[in-house]
Write an enzyme that holds these catalytic residues in place. Structure first.
Site, PDB file in Angstrom:
ATOM      1  N   SER A 206      29.166 -73.109 -22.700  1.00 41.08           N
ATOM      2  CA  SER A 206      28.364 -72.582 -23.805  1.00 41.08           C
ATOM      3  C   SER A 206      29.040 -72.831 -25.154  1.00 41.08           C
ATOM      4  O   SER A 206      30.260 -72.956 -25.243  1.00 41.08           O
ATOM      5  CB  SER A 206      28.143 -71.081 -23.637  1.00 41.08           C
TER       6      SER A 206
HETATM    7  N1  SAH Z   1      29.593 -69.060 -18.424  1.00 43.21           N
HETATM    8  C1  SAH Z   1      29.730 -70.498 -18.594  1.00 43.21           C
HETATM    9  C2  SAH Z   1      28.406 -71.183 -18.858  1.00 43.21           C
HETATM   10  C3  SAH Z   1      27.886 -71.712 -17.612  1.00 43.21           C
HETATM   11  S1  SAH Z   1      26.394 -72.634 -17.666  1.00 43.21           S
HETATM   12  C4  SAH Z   1      30.740 -70.814 -19.676  1.00 43.21           C
HETATM   13  O1  SAH Z   1      31.629 -70.034 -19.896  1.00 43.21           O
HETATM   14  O2  SAH Z   1      30.691 -71.845 -20.265  1.00 43.21           O
HETATM   15  C5  SAH Z   1      25.527 -71.744 -16.412  1.00 43.21           C
HETATM   16  C6  SAH Z   1      26.115 -71.781 -15.027  1.00 43.21           C
HETATM   17  O3  SAH Z   1      25.291 -70.975 -14.209  1.00 43.21           O
HETATM   18  C7  SAH Z   1      26.143 -73.164 -14.364  1.00 43.21           C
HETATM   19  O4  SAH Z   1      27.444 -73.466 -13.951  1.00 43.21           O
HETATM   20  C8  SAH Z   1      25.193 -73.017 -13.186  1.00 43.21           C
HETATM   21  O5  SAH Z   1      25.597 -73.765 -12.044  1.00 43.21           O
HETATM   22  C9  SAH Z   1      25.263 -71.534 -12.912  1.00 43.21           C
HETATM   23  N2  SAH Z   1      24.119 -70.975 -12.191  1.00 43.21           N
HETATM   24  C10 SAH Z   1      22.804 -71.247 -12.322  1.00 43.21           C
HETATM   25  N3  SAH Z   1      22.078 -70.490 -11.486  1.00 43.21           N
HETATM   26  C11 SAH Z   1      22.959 -69.693 -10.811  1.00 43.21           C
HETATM   27  C12 SAH Z   1      22.814 -68.700  -9.801  1.00 43.21           C
HETATM   28  N4  SAH Z   1      21.625 -68.342  -9.313  1.00 43.21           N
HETATM   29  N5  SAH Z   1      23.937 -68.099  -9.357  1.00 43.21           N
HETATM   30  C13 SAH Z   1      25.158 -68.427  -9.825  1.00 43.21           C
HETATM   31  N6  SAH Z   1      25.353 -69.374 -10.775  1.00 43.21           N
HETATM   32  C14 SAH Z   1      24.263 -70.002 -11.258  1.00 43.21           C
END
Ligand code: SAH
Length: 213
Positions: free
Chosen positions: A60
């Site tokens: 993010s």
């Molecule tokens: N928190 C992260 C941003 C991650 S982007 C940061 O610090 O940068 C969103 C993430 O959510 C992705 O890695 C994706 O694989 C995960 N994701 C999407 N759907 C999900 C689900 N149902 N359960 C767990 N993770 C999920």
């Protein structure tokens, strides 16, 4: 410009953009974002942009991490659930501001990489789980705070149920990528008071798990 100088510039920018909580600013200063992005993006680690982390996912934007962290109103003794570990950056920032972070990721490979980073940085208060975060982590509930970092049409019911009374939950909600808003729910008994914070753009919350071997 050195990475350190770029980091200072970014933190100043965030302060000007309304991040006033000193504990949040200092957590952002202490977590090296370059550790969480692929090598070829190191020089962009302190730009205020999202960056690719593989498997079609992104780390993010720093201002989004900062706003969400500030809006969570964390306390040192709190137990926090994060859905969507990704590279682990948001979890690492949270780990500096609360007692323990429970974080769930559906991509096994991303989860493993995030775990390695936490070990390398000697962060001992993050617990990881490979699974579908929409189901939460019932064995560890209730959570004082819940942060969802992938967007769904609505906040999964299981997460609302796992929020402690008086707790806060933050999640991007919307039908598609271009129509998302960050919402904050406050639980009062069986009631959920909802507040719209800002328009955002997150990758979708996807059901089930992915194991790339
Ligand atoms: N928190 C992260 C941003 C991650 S982007 C940061 O610090 O940068 C969103 C993430 O959510 C992705 O890695 C994706 O694989 C995960 N994701 C999407 N759907 C999900 C689900 N149902 N359960 C767990 N993770 C999920």
């Amino acid at each position: 410009m050195t990475l350190e100088a770029r980091k200072i510039r970014l933190v100043m920018e965030l302060r000007q953009q309304g991040i006033t909580d000193k504990t949040v600013l200092s957590a952002l200063e202490r977590i090296p974002r370059e550790v969480f992005v692929p090598e070829n993006f190191h020089d962009q680690a302190y730009e205020n942009t999202a960056l690719p982390i593989g498997h079609g996912q992104t780390i993010s934007q720093p201002s989004v991490v900062a706003y969400m962290t500030q809006a969570l109103e964390l306390g040192r003794r709190m137990k926090v659930l994060e859905v969507g570990t990704g590279c682990g950056y948001q979890a690492a920032v949270l780990s500096r501001l609360c007692r323990r972070v429970y974080t769930i990721e559906r991509h096994r490979e991303l989860m493993r990489e995030a775990e390695k980073r936490f070990q390398k940085m000697r962060i001992g208060n993050i617990v990881t789980r490979w699974g579908d975060g929409a189901k939460g982590w019932p064995e560890q509930a209730p959570f004082d705070r819940i942060i969802v970092t992938a967007a769904a049409e609505e906040v999964p019911q299981a997460l609302k149920e796992q929020l402690a009374d008086g707790g806060l939950l933050i999640a991007p909600v919307g039908r598609n990528t271009f129509d998302q808003v960050l919402i904050r729910l406050r639980r009062n008994g069986d009631e959920f008071e909802s507040e719209e914070l800002w328009p955002v753009r997150f990758v979708p919350l996807v059901g089930g798990t992915a194991d790339e071997g």
